[in-house]
Design a protein around this motif. Structure first.
Motif, PDB file in Angstrom:
ATOM      1  N   GLN A 291      27.248 -11.313  68.874  1.00  0.00           N
ATOM      2  CA  GLN A 291      27.040 -10.719  67.553  1.00  0.00           C
ATOM      3  C   GLN A 291      25.605 -10.230  67.409  1.00  0.00           C
ATOM      4  O   GLN A 291      24.669 -10.848  67.933  1.00  0.00           O
ATOM      5  CB  GLN A 291      27.350 -11.742  66.459  1.00  0.00           C
ATOM      6  CG  GLN A 291      28.787 -12.242  66.488  1.00  0.00           C
ATOM      7  CD  GLN A 291      29.039 -13.298  65.434  1.00  0.00           C
ATOM      8  OE1 GLN A 291      29.328 -13.001  64.276  1.00  0.00           O
ATOM      9  NE2 GLN A 291      28.933 -14.551  65.827  1.00  0.00           N
ATOM     10  N   TYR A 292      25.473  -9.131  66.656  1.00  0.00           N
ATOM     11  CA  TYR A 292      24.179  -8.488  66.462  1.00  0.00           C
ATOM     12  C   TYR A 292      23.975  -8.269  64.966  1.00  0.00           C
ATOM     13  O   TYR A 292      24.354  -7.228  64.424  1.00  0.00           O
ATOM     14  CB  TYR A 292      24.133  -7.152  67.213  1.00  0.00           C
ATOM     15  CG  TYR A 292      24.489  -7.266  68.685  1.00  0.00           C
ATOM     16  CD1 TYR A 292      23.502  -7.375  69.654  1.00  0.00           C
ATOM     17  CD2 TYR A 292      25.819  -7.286  69.105  1.00  0.00           C
ATOM     18  CE1 TYR A 292      23.814  -7.494  70.998  1.00  0.00           C
ATOM     19  CE2 TYR A 292      26.147  -7.403  70.447  1.00  0.00           C
ATOM     20  CZ  TYR A 292      25.142  -7.509  71.385  1.00  0.00           C
ATOM     21  OH  TYR A 292      25.467  -7.626  72.715  1.00  0.00           O
ATOM     22  N   PRO A 293      23.405  -9.239  64.239  1.00  0.00           N
ATOM     23  CA  PRO A 293      23.195  -9.070  62.798  1.00  0.00           C
ATOM     24  C   PRO A 293      22.329  -7.851  62.500  1.00  0.00           C
ATOM     25  O   PRO A 293      21.274  -7.652  63.107  1.00  0.00           O
ATOM     26  CB  PRO A 293      22.494 -10.374  62.397  1.00  0.00           C
ATOM     27  CG  PRO A 293      22.869 -11.354  63.459  1.00  0.00           C
ATOM     28  CD  PRO A 293      22.982 -10.564  64.712  1.00  0.00           C
ATOM     29  N   ASN A 294      22.823  -7.015  61.582  1.00  0.00           N
ATOM     30  CA  ASN A 294      22.148  -5.765  61.216  1.00  0.00           C
ATOM     31  C   ASN A 294      21.954  -4.862  62.429  1.00  0.00           C
ATOM     32  O   ASN A 294      21.013  -4.066  62.477  1.00  0.00           O
ATOM     33  CB  ASN A 294      20.811  -6.048  60.535  1.00  0.00           C
ATOM     34  CG  ASN A 294      20.976  -6.836  59.245  1.00  0.00           C
ATOM     35  OD1 ASN A 294      21.832  -6.517  58.431  1.00  0.00           O
ATOM     36  ND2 ASN A 294      20.166  -7.874  59.080  1.00  0.00           N
ATOM     37  N   GLY A 295      22.866  -4.990  63.401  1.00  0.00           N
ATOM     38  CA  GLY A 295      22.803  -4.180  64.607  1.00  0.00           C
ATOM     39  C   GLY A 295      23.767  -3.013  64.559  1.00  0.00           C
ATOM     40  O   GLY A 295      24.291  -2.628  63.503  1.00  0.00           O
ATOM     41  N   SER A 296      24.034  -2.443  65.721  1.00  0.00           N
ATOM     42  CA  SER A 296      24.866  -1.240  65.826  1.00  0.00           C
ATOM     43  C   SER A 296      25.880  -1.400  66.947  1.00  0.00           C
ATOM     44  O   SER A 296      25.709  -2.226  67.858  1.00  0.00           O
ATOM     45  CB  SER A 296      23.992  -0.011  66.092  1.00  0.00           C
ATOM     46  OG  SER A 296      23.328  -0.150  67.343  1.00  0.00           O
ATOM     47  N   ILE A 297      26.950  -0.597  66.882  1.00  0.00           N
ATOM     48  CA  ILE A 297      27.939  -0.583  67.961  1.00  0.00           C
ATOM     49  C   ILE A 297      27.284  -0.141  69.266  1.00  0.00           C
ATOM     50  O   ILE A 297      27.628  -0.619  70.348  1.00  0.00           O
ATOM     51  CB  ILE A 297      29.117   0.331  67.591  1.00  0.00           C
ATOM     52  CG1 ILE A 297      29.912  -0.283  66.426  1.00  0.00           C
ATOM     53  CG2 ILE A 297      30.026   0.561  68.780  1.00  0.00           C
ATOM     54  CD1 ILE A 297      31.084   0.564  65.974  1.00  0.00           C
TER      55      ILE A 297
END
Length: 395
Positions: A291-297
């Protein structure tokens, strides 16, 4: 039959009293009455002391005594029967209450059996701005647990070429690409010629490595273009992209060619990963969730993988299916403001939706509370460039 009737029935047949005895009784009764009116002292009245009258009195007293004894016996019998019918007190010892603790879970969920039903659910799932992370249930044995710090000053692009292939670009601040090494030799001892890098607008690009990634040479920082193995070096679509790019004073400008599409763009963020043991139709597998909080695809999908469009929980997603390992796949998408990548095998997407629905809503603070502090940034900040690389995409 009451006691009076019993006594009457038991009385012997007695003839009439003689006239002189009747007169004597009347005189005595009259005398008693007269004395009661003139005196307040009771008077003992005696009947004539005859043998016959004594016998009658004794017989009557005997009958009354027998009746009284019988009544007492009957009453005692009823009392005994009533007491026997009463409930006896519980003489069992007091039961002690024991408190048991919940054992550690080794298999988290049992998803439904595989089905061909379409993925149509749109039920919200945790992963919003207020709950940016999904966490495993408490007391669950995890197969993997790690946090990968973000790359300093980095960002990622995910592009779709005109031939529908996926190309990823990643840049980072202040990290120079490795210099070209000396010539290498082959098995026969001959020198392997070095292919000169190709020159483009403000940067050069050497041959790709075995994973299909190109590392561009720029003035400061790093730039990598990845599309995965199996493609010819500098194929037409990749050459079109490189021709449309320019690097000036650290700024990377990308003017997308015709029929190209920007899928996702975003900065580098921390990666939170855990491996979750799951039983699917009696078979134990591991679902790995990054998971990447406040991340992008683009951040979640970057690497040597080609993705195709997919629908997951009613939302757009992208999936990569392994050609060398049938049943294995990587799925990327968004859960609120959090980008994710799920890696698994031998599980249907509908079953995977069920697995994610069993996870808990949380955030980074909850992760730290359960699993400890985040790792300290391992690499020192060595950025020395005044102008850092960044993407500027136009179509």
């Amino acid at each position: 039959m009451n006691p009076i009737q019993i006594v009457e029935a038991a009385r012997p047949d007695v003839g009439p009293m003689r006239a002189d005895e009747q007169r004597h009784v009347r005189e005595r009764l009259f005398d008693v009455a007269m004395r009661a009116q003139s005196e307040h002292k009771p008077m003992e009245v005696r009947s004539p002391n005859t043998r016959r009258s004594n016998a009658l009195r004794l017989g009557a007293l005997g009958m009354l005594g027998a009746i009284a004894i019988g009544g007492l016996a009957f009453s005692a019998t009823r009392d005994t029967g009533t007491s026997l019918n009463q409930a006896t007190p519980d003489t069992e010892p007091d039961r002690t209450t024991t408190v048991t603790t919940e054992p550690e879970r080794t298999i988290v969920v049992e998803p439904p059996r595989p089905t061909t039903a379409p993925t149509t659910t749109t039920t919200p799932i945790p992963g919003s701005a207020t709950s940016p992370l999904l966490l495993p249930p408490e007391r669950t044995r995890l197969d993997e647990l790690r946090v990968t710090p973000m790359q300093l000053g980095g960002s990622t692009l995910m592009l779709r070429a005109s031939d529908l292939t996926i190309i990823g670009l990643r840049e980072a601040d202040g990290l120079m690409p490795p210099a070209l090494g000396p010539p290498t030799t082959d098995e026969a001892g001959g020198t392997v010629p070095i292919i000169a890098p190709r020159e483009f607008n403000g940067f050069t690009v050497p041959e790709p490595n075995e994973t299909g990634a190109y590392t561009a040479n720029i003035a400061c920082g790093s730039l990598t273009i990845a599309e995965g193995p199996g493609f010819s070096p500098f194929r037409l679509e990749l050459d079109q992209l490189l021709q449309s790019m320019s690097v000036t004073h650290g700024a990377i400008t990308v003017a997308l060619p015709d029929r190209w599409q920007l899928i996702s763009e975003g900065p580098s963020v921390n990666e939170f990963t855990f491996g979750l043991p799951v039983a699917v139709s009696g078979i134990n597998i591991v679902v790995t969730l990054a998971q990447y909080p406040n991340g992008s695809i683009a951040e979640a999908a970057y690497g040597d993988r080609q993705y195709e469009p997919e629908t997951f929980r009613g939302q757009p997603a992208w999936i990569h299916r392994s050609a060398s390992d049938p049943g294995a796949f990587d799925l990327v998408g968004m859960l609120g403001t959090t980008a994710f990548r799920v890696s698994a095998r031998d599980i249907a997407l509908l079953e995977l939706e069920f697995v994610l629905s069993q996870l808990l809503s949380g955030d980074v603070d909850e992760w730290i509370r359960r699993f400890g502090a985040l790792p300290v940034e391992p690499d020192p900040d060595i950025r020395t460039c005044s102008a850092q690389p960044s993407f500027n995409v136009s179509s």
